[in-house]
Design a protein around this motif. Sequence first.
Motif, PDB file in Angstrom:
ATOM      1  N   SER A   1      53.064  60.678  47.141  1.00  0.00           N
ATOM      2  CA  SER A   1      52.694  61.488  48.297  1.00  0.00           C
ATOM      3  C   SER A   1      53.553  61.123  49.506  1.00  0.00           C
ATOM      4  O   SER A   1      54.108  60.024  49.586  1.00  0.00           O
ATOM      5  CB  SER A   1      51.217  61.272  48.647  1.00  0.00           C
ATOM      6  N   ARG A   2      53.650  62.040  50.452  1.00  0.00           N
ATOM      7  CA  ARG A   2      54.384  61.750  51.684  1.00  0.00           C
ATOM      8  C   ARG A   2      53.747  60.613  52.480  1.00  0.00           C
ATOM      9  O   ARG A   2      54.476  59.791  53.051  1.00  0.00           O
ATOM     10  CB  ARG A   2      54.494  63.017  52.534  1.00  0.00           C
TER      11      ARG A   2
ATOM     12  N   SER B   1      64.816  62.769  53.799  1.00  0.00           N
ATOM     13  CA  SER B   1      63.559  63.022  54.522  1.00  0.00           C
ATOM     14  C   SER B   1      62.373  62.502  53.725  1.00  0.00           C
ATOM     15  O   SER B   1      62.478  62.208  52.529  1.00  0.00           O
ATOM     16  CB  SER B   1      63.393  64.523  54.758  1.00  0.00           C
ATOM     17  N   GLU B   2      61.228  62.380  54.404  1.00  0.00           N
ATOM     18  CA  GLU B   2      60.014  61.943  53.716  1.00  0.00           C
ATOM     19  C   GLU B   2      59.701  62.863  52.545  1.00  0.00           C
ATOM     20  O   GLU B   2      59.298  62.404  51.468  1.00  0.00           O
ATOM     21  CB  GLU B   2      58.833  61.919  54.688  1.00  0.00           C
ATOM     22  N   ARG B   3      59.878  64.169  52.751  1.00  0.00           N
ATOM     23  CA  ARG B   3      59.598  65.133  51.682  1.00  0.00           C
ATOM     24  C   ARG B   3      60.507  64.886  50.476  1.00  0.00           C
ATOM     25  O   ARG B   3      60.051  64.909  49.320  1.00  0.00           O
ATOM     26  CB  ARG B   3      59.786  66.560  52.205  1.00  0.00           C
ATOM     27  N   GLU B   4      61.794  64.652  50.750  1.00  0.00           N
ATOM     28  CA  GLU B   4      62.742  64.418  49.660  1.00  0.00           C
ATOM     29  C   GLU B   4      62.452  63.113  48.923  1.00  0.00           C
ATOM     30  O   GLU B   4      62.527  63.044  47.686  1.00  0.00           O
ATOM     31  CB  GLU B   4      64.175  64.406  50.210  1.00  0.00           C
TER      32      GLU B   4
ATOM     33  N   THR C   1      51.023  61.794  58.585  1.00  0.00           N
ATOM     34  CA  THR C   1      51.908  62.956  58.603  1.00  0.00           C
ATOM     35  C   THR C   1      53.209  62.707  59.321  1.00  0.00           C
ATOM     36  O   THR C   1      54.230  63.319  59.003  1.00  0.00           O
ATOM     37  CB  THR C   1      51.217  64.155  59.279  1.00  0.00           C
TER      38      THR C   1
END
Length: 248
Positions: free
Chosen positions: A48-49, A37-40, A238
């Motif tokens: 940053s994401r 995922s983007e977060r990972e 986002t």
Amino acid sequence: MQETNHFQPRPIYQQVAEQIQHSITNGEFLPESRLPSERELAARFRVSRPAVREAIGSLQNQQLVITRRGSGTYVCADALQRLQQAQLADTDGRADDSPLSTLEVRLLLEPAIARLAARRGQRDDKAEQYLALMKNVKNIDIQAQQALWSECDRLFHRQLAVMTGDALMVRIADEIAKTMEQPLWQRLRDDGIYDEERISLYVAEHQLIYEAIVSGDEQAAAFYVEQHLRRVGRDISTGDASPPKTPA
């Protein structure tokens, strides 16, 4: 005289994209597999994401990954072949500007441009033409409507500088408009405008900016431009603007 080498800093998103490419090449991210995922990925690369989102957009433009709304981002089946072909071609093209960096510059300049245009308070036929054309866009997934929106959106913001009557402002706006022609900007911006309701919201914001300018309200014109650009920034950074699709 000794020749001086000029080094250009590389955008963070480009460095992240190269790391993901390396992971595809070395077999960590296999063809047709789902990327983290983007977060990972943000935690992995300590960025940053939004930088990860820009990197994913860049890889999409290279046809190395594909994003399925509501599911995730996957390595394309022929990603390895494309990477090998790119290495053989040994291309050294300039990377697109970071869309978020572009927005930071626009947030500094465009409210001031709107104030100057409002100081004159004159209507503009071209700006009104671009507004009318954008109102006709209903589905950004249709290529012709996507192209129409991209062109009118870019030219509308440039026309605000023309409305100042200041030739220097127009030249500055021309440089900004060039970044809005770049594939990475267009991909992330289009991903944020995903349905008719969202398009209508952007059109309404453009209309508010224009009406504030022609009515001579400098404060309102600058405010509406800033709020519009901040919304664009949220939508492209986002990845949360578009709702997940229900599997068929």
